[in-house]
Design an enzyme around this catalytic site. Sequence first.
Site, PDB file in Angstrom:
ATOM      1  N   TYR A  67      -0.711   5.621  12.972  1.00  0.00           N
ATOM      2  CA  TYR A  67      -2.194   5.676  12.817  1.00  0.00           C
ATOM      3  C   TYR A  67      -3.284   5.216  13.918  1.00  0.00           C
ATOM      4  CZ  TYR A  67      -0.302   7.437   7.763  1.00  0.00           C
ATOM      5  OH  TYR A  67       0.729   8.427   6.832  1.00  0.00           O
TER       6      TYR A  67
ATOM      7  N   HIS B  62      -5.236  -1.259   8.629  1.00  0.00           N
ATOM      8  CA  HIS B  62      -4.488  -0.399   8.529  1.00  0.00           C
ATOM      9  C   HIS B  62      -4.106  -1.017  10.006  1.00  0.00           C
ATOM     10  CE1 HIS B  62      -0.642   1.654   8.135  1.00  0.00           C
ATOM     11  NE2 HIS B  62      -0.355   2.815   6.959  1.00  0.00           N
TER      12      HIS B  62
ATOM     13  N   PRO C  34       1.038  -1.557  -0.419  1.00  0.00           N
ATOM     14  CA  PRO C  34       0.028   0.018  -0.076  1.00  0.00           C
ATOM     15  C   PRO C  34       0.630   1.237  -0.094  1.00  0.00           C
ATOM     16  CG  PRO C  34      -0.700  -1.451   1.460  1.00  0.00           C
ATOM     17  CD  PRO C  34       0.890  -2.060   1.633  1.00  0.00           C
ATOM     18  N   MET C  35       0.256   2.113  -0.302  1.00  0.00           N
ATOM     19  CA  MET C  35       1.789   3.468  -1.613  1.00  0.00           C
ATOM     20  C   MET C  35      -0.100   4.257  -1.211  1.00  0.00           C
ATOM     21  SD  MET C  35       4.888   2.053  -3.174  1.00  0.00           S
ATOM     22  CE  MET C  35       3.337   1.670  -4.475  1.00  0.00           C
ATOM     23  N   THR C  36       0.066   5.344  -0.251  1.00  0.00           N
ATOM     24  CA  THR C  36      -0.492   6.814  -0.292  1.00  0.00           C
ATOM     25  C   THR C  36      -0.032   7.403  -1.254  1.00  0.00           C
ATOM     26  OG1 THR C  36      -0.986   7.120   1.937  1.00  0.00           O
ATOM     27  CG2 THR C  36      -1.240   8.625   0.958  1.00  0.00           C
TER      28      THR C  36
END
Length: 346
Positions: A152, A147, A3-5
């Site tokens: 977070y 996540h 996952p990569m924003t």
Amino acid sequence: MAPMTRSFSPNGTPTEQVASYYQKRAEGEVGLILSEGTVIDRPSSSNDANVPHFYGTEALNGWKKVIDEVHAAGGQMGPQIWHMGIMDNHHSGWVPPVPFEGPSGFNRPDFRNGIAMSEKDIENTILAFGKAAADAKRLGFETIEIHGAHGYLIDQFFRAETNLRTDIYGGKTLPERNRFAIEVVKEIRKQVGEDFAVIMRFSQFKPSDYNYKLAKNPKELEAWLTPLVDAGVDILHCSQRRFWEPEFEDSDLNFAGWAKKVTGAPTITVGSIGLSSDFFGAFAGESSEPTSLEELNRRFDRGDFDLAAVGRPLLSDPNWVAKIKAGKTDQLKGFSKEALGQLVLE
């Protein structure tokens, strides 16, 4: 694909270009695509107006387009479902309509930028995670990833410095502070049933402290992760900056290697695979050159982990996997900071 924003989803809705971005990675023979973080249905789950949502008709229609195009290209995919928790304000100046929420008002020691969640807030957040997972299954995704890393919301519950609660969701020990995450996992498992894979991402390090360790030894790691596996996590995604670095003294096992050893669960390793520098350097504008996969293969062949997640090489080059499989290492692109600011399609 790790996952990569990306922040290319205006008002939280993935666009046609976002769908093409993921489809190209499926065409490039990525075995499993994990999406960028996509936030659950809470008013302040995001600090960025262009991060995708995983709720609401428009956003879910956008994700339906994504998964249909990935399937058409022969790929498999899962969304990473996310609540950011207490955050810094975004550099764009955009802020959510209500204050950020977390176990306390703190994102890190001495930095308060939100409010402590009530027990009702916590209950509704757990339900929102479950609803997002159910929607993912309904739309046709093969898996979901929770996540639970990188400072977070879930990670804020894990960490003593940000979880200052005195109710059942707090506590002096990591197993006590595990309660929120365990309830999230149980609700997701309830919503998706037993025949749907649930991945959860963890990190020892925090963005504000690269040397931080939630679990300081294998015994503490077992006490942290085993209850989450028992609650319904199938695969542990173990985030570290450099996959080759040992997690504890007296062994060369990395984070994923230790997680598999103490829980028996399948693990994913990640961290600068195929590149010469870590991903935090990328945000500082550093480029990275391709590097050998020999050490990754050695650890995989030894049985340390079951999957390897690749991030920045796939961000820069949708055909990275196909090139590796074909032995065309001379055609690998490496990574440049410019790739962070675009959706590379070829």
